[in-house]
Write an enzyme that holds these catalytic residues in place. Structure first.
Site, PDB file in Angstrom:
ATOM      1  N   CYS A  65       0.874  -1.173   0.000  1.00 48.17           N
ATOM      2  CA  CYS A  65       0.000   0.000   0.000  1.00 48.17           C
ATOM      3  C   CYS A  65       0.913   1.225   0.000  1.00 48.17           C
ATOM      4  O   CYS A  65       2.126   1.090   0.075  1.00 48.17           O
ATOM      5  CB  CYS A  65      -1.018   0.007   1.139  1.00 48.17           C
ATOM      6  SG  CYS A  65      -0.364   0.006   2.781  1.00 48.17           S
ATOM      7  N   CYS A 105      -6.415   0.256  -4.030  1.00 49.56           N
ATOM      8  CA  CYS A 105      -5.960   1.446  -4.746  1.00 49.56           C
ATOM      9  C   CYS A 105      -7.163   2.331  -5.000  1.00 49.56           C
ATOM     10  O   CYS A 105      -7.779   2.247  -6.055  1.00 49.56           O
ATOM     11  CB  CYS A 105      -5.319   1.044  -6.062  1.00 49.56           C
ATOM     12  SG  CYS A 105      -4.019  -0.187  -5.910  1.00 49.56           S
ATOM     13  N   CYS A 129      -3.053   2.625  -8.170  1.00 39.41           N
ATOM     14  CA  CYS A 129      -2.110   1.769  -7.456  1.00 39.41           C
ATOM     15  C   CYS A 129      -0.703   2.348  -7.574  1.00 39.41           C
ATOM     16  O   CYS A 129      -0.352   2.925  -8.600  1.00 39.41           O
ATOM     17  CB  CYS A 129      -2.107   0.372  -8.062  1.00 39.41           C
ATOM     18  SG  CYS A 129      -3.541  -0.622  -7.643  1.00 39.41           S
TER      19      CYS A 129
END
Length: 129
Positions: free
Chosen positions: A8, A82, A86
């Site tokens: 992430c 996302c 992303c």
């Protein structure tokens, strides 16, 4: 053994939870790593508190916020969610778990995200076993 990277942006919450639960629930099937395209000074303290309460896992003992270049090359790369775009990690993601970032939200929201991560880790474990 396959290496799974949970990615992430800040590597401070969802990906850290996934790394911890991957090690805890599926360490016999795959190696778990987490990383981000940016870092935070510490892991999200709500995530740390709830993971200790739920699983007895102290993420701060073995984990820290790190960038993608600080982990081994992964066989499987999973985006935690996302919302807009992303992060670029040098390759395509194998899966996007589409999880909301619970940072700043109530414990109820955190618990929901943690349970979803647990379910996904168990699914991945069964798939790779």
């Amino acid at each position: 053994m396959k290496k799974v990277a949970f990615i992430c942006v800040h590597n401070s919450c969802r990906s850290q939870i996934a790394e911890a639960l991957g090690k805890h629930l599926a360490g016999d099937v795959f190696e778990s790593y987490s990383a981000g395209t940016e870092t935070k000074p510490q892991i999200n303290q709500d995530a740390v508190r709830l993971m200790k309460q739920l699983y007895g896992i102290d993420m701060e003992l073995t984990q820290y916020s790190k960038t993608i270049d600080k982990i081994p090359s992964a066989d499987i790369a999973i985006s935690m969610g996302c919302n807009v775009a992303c992060p670029y990690i040098g390759r395509d993601f194998d899966d996007n778990w589409g999880l909301i970032d619970p940072t700043g939200e109530s414990d109820e929201v955190f618990l929901d995200v943690i349970k979803k991560i647990e379910e996904k880790i168990n699914e991945l474990r069964a798939e790779l076993k």
